[in-house]
Design a protein around this motif. Structure first.
Motif, PDB file in Angstrom:
ATOM      1  N   THR A  96       0.897  30.347   9.141  1.00  0.00           N
ATOM      2  CA  THR A  96      -0.110  29.333   9.552  1.00  0.00           C
ATOM      3  C   THR A  96       0.085  29.110  11.167  1.00  0.00           C
ATOM      4  O   THR A  96       1.178  29.137  11.576  1.00  0.00           O
ATOM      5  N   TYR A  97      -0.919  28.450  11.820  1.00  0.00           N
ATOM      6  CA  TYR A  97      -0.785  28.226  13.251  1.00  0.00           C
ATOM      7  C   TYR A  97       0.245  27.163  13.509  1.00  0.00           C
ATOM      8  O   TYR A  97       1.051  27.051  14.558  1.00  0.00           O
ATOM      9  N   ASN A  98       0.477  26.476  12.361  1.00  0.00           N
ATOM     10  CA  ASN A  98       1.509  25.285  12.598  1.00  0.00           C
ATOM     11  C   ASN A  98       3.170  25.701  12.188  1.00  0.00           C
ATOM     12  O   ASN A  98       3.991  24.740  12.271  1.00  0.00           O
ATOM     13  N   TYR A  99       3.115  26.933  12.164  1.00  0.00           N
ATOM     14  CA  TYR A  99       4.544  27.503  11.663  1.00  0.00           C
ATOM     15  C   TYR A  99       5.613  27.224  12.892  1.00  0.00           C
ATOM     16  O   TYR A  99       4.936  27.273  14.001  1.00  0.00           O
ATOM     17  N   GLU A 100       6.905  26.861  12.780  1.00  0.00           N
ATOM     18  CA  GLU A 100       7.607  26.345  13.687  1.00  0.00           C
ATOM     19  C   GLU A 100       7.944  27.163  14.961  1.00  0.00           C
ATOM     20  O   GLU A 100       8.008  26.754  16.032  1.00  0.00           O
ATOM     21  N   THR A 101       7.940  28.549  14.836  1.00  0.00           N
ATOM     22  CA  THR A 101       7.958  29.472  15.944  1.00  0.00           C
ATOM     23  C   THR A 101       6.752  29.006  16.948  1.00  0.00           C
ATOM     24  O   THR A 101       7.181  29.094  18.291  1.00  0.00           O
ATOM     25  N   ARG A 102       5.589  29.011  16.538  1.00  0.00           N
ATOM     26  CA  ARG A 102       4.675  28.783  17.430  1.00  0.00           C
ATOM     27  C   ARG A 102       4.554  27.350  18.003  1.00  0.00           C
ATOM     28  O   ARG A 102       4.423  27.344  19.221  1.00  0.00           O
ATOM     29  N   ARG A 103       5.057  26.369  17.272  1.00  0.00           N
ATOM     30  CA  ARG A 103       5.045  24.917  17.698  1.00  0.00           C
ATOM     31  C   ARG A 103       6.349  25.074  18.990  1.00  0.00           C
ATOM     32  O   ARG A 103       5.875  24.478  19.846  1.00  0.00           O
ATOM     33  N   TYR A 104       7.147  25.908  18.811  1.00  0.00           N
ATOM     34  CA  TYR A 104       8.219  25.769  19.657  1.00  0.00           C
ATOM     35  C   TYR A 104       7.699  26.569  21.070  1.00  0.00           C
ATOM     36  O   TYR A 104       8.018  26.076  22.129  1.00  0.00           O
TER      37      TYR A 104
ATOM     38  N   ILE B 265      -0.954  23.983  22.843  1.00  0.00           N
ATOM     39  CA  ILE B 265      -2.105  24.508  22.624  1.00  0.00           C
ATOM     40  C   ILE B 265      -2.715  24.242  21.358  1.00  0.00           C
ATOM     41  O   ILE B 265      -2.228  24.693  20.324  1.00  0.00           O
ATOM     42  N   PRO B 266      -3.808  23.543  21.272  1.00  0.00           N
ATOM     43  CA  PRO B 266      -4.433  23.254  19.836  1.00  0.00           C
ATOM     44  C   PRO B 266      -4.995  24.593  19.392  1.00  0.00           C
ATOM     45  O   PRO B 266      -5.598  25.384  19.998  1.00  0.00           O
ATOM     46  N   GLY B 267      -5.098  24.689  18.126  1.00  0.00           N
ATOM     47  CA  GLY B 267      -5.689  25.726  17.484  1.00  0.00           C
ATOM     48  C   GLY B 267      -5.993  25.251  15.579  1.00  0.00           C
ATOM     49  O   GLY B 267      -5.404  24.229  15.353  1.00  0.00           O
ATOM     50  N   GLU B 268      -6.474  26.309  15.008  1.00  0.00           N
ATOM     51  CA  GLU B 268      -6.669  26.147  13.859  1.00  0.00           C
ATOM     52  C   GLU B 268      -6.364  27.644  13.058  1.00  0.00           C
ATOM     53  O   GLU B 268      -6.745  28.624  13.729  1.00  0.00           O
ATOM     54  N   ASP B 269      -6.210  27.576  11.646  1.00  0.00           N
ATOM     55  CA  ASP B 269      -6.012  28.698  11.009  1.00  0.00           C
ATOM     56  C   ASP B 269      -7.297  29.259  10.577  1.00  0.00           C
ATOM     57  O   ASP B 269      -8.664  28.288  10.349  1.00  0.00           O
ATOM     58  N   ARG B 270      -7.782  30.596  10.644  1.00  0.00           N
ATOM     59  CA  ARG B 270      -8.846  31.008   9.960  1.00  0.00           C
ATOM     60  C   ARG B 270      -8.595  32.223   9.030  1.00  0.00           C
ATOM     61  O   ARG B 270      -9.654  32.687   8.855  1.00  0.00           O
ATOM     62  N   SER B 271      -7.219  32.490   8.656  1.00  0.00           N
ATOM     63  CA  SER B 271      -7.197  33.448   7.690  1.00  0.00           C
ATOM     64  C   SER B 271      -7.487  33.258   6.542  1.00  0.00           C
ATOM     65  O   SER B 271      -7.722  31.984   6.009  1.00  0.00           O
ATOM     66  N   ARG B 272      -7.424  34.101   5.428  1.00  0.00           N
ATOM     67  CA  ARG B 272      -8.047  34.088   4.139  1.00  0.00           C
ATOM     68  C   ARG B 272      -6.768  33.163   3.451  1.00  0.00           C
ATOM     69  O   ARG B 272      -6.962  32.280   2.678  1.00  0.00           O
TER      70      ARG B 272
END
Length: 142
Positions: free
Chosen positions: A37-45, A50-57
């Protein structure tokens, strides 16, 4: 050489994409990935502001697969894994955009990003991704 198991466990593709998001500094990110998900820890670190959202199935909910964009903002579509196949659709929908292939040193594709600049005539388009008026579209993009 790094083993495929180490690459998988370290989330090399997500880490590279998150670093690119941070360097590009878009107003908003639309994220397509089957594993995270966009909120996964690696991305958050690596790209915390940078705000964003998930669009995957897998994680996008009712917006899953949605390629619309808020044209009042500079946005970045991030496509990981099989979602890289969406690039031609994005290029057709937003011809003014710019593509970037995130590659390893040996040329393996990690992610694809597609930057779409805000439309100069877009006013009040919300996160729903309304397109500018037909008259504005006829004047051309940036």
């Amino acid at each position: 050489a790094v083993s495929p198991v180490a690459r998988f466990a370290y989330v090399e593709d997500l880490a590279a994409a998150a670093r690119y998001v941070d360097e590009t500094d878009p107003d908003y990110v639309y994220f397509f990935a089957a594993r995270w998900t966009y909120n996964y820890e690696t991305r958050r670190y690596l790209a915390p502001d940078i705000p964003g959202e998930d669009r995957s199935r897998e994680f996008g909910g009712e917006r899953s697969g949605d390629l619309s964009a808020d044209r009042t903002k500079d946005v970045l579509f991030v496509l990981i894994g099989g979602y890289a196949e969406q690039l031609p659709n994005l290029m057709q929908r937003y011809p003014e955009g710019r593509a970037y292939n995130g590659l390893t040193g040996d040329g393996r594709l990690l992610f694809v990003a597609y930057f779409v600049p805000r439309h100069p005539d877009a006013v009040g388009a919300g996160a729903g991704g309304e397109e500018p008026s037909a008259a504005a579209s006829q004047r051309g993009h940036r």
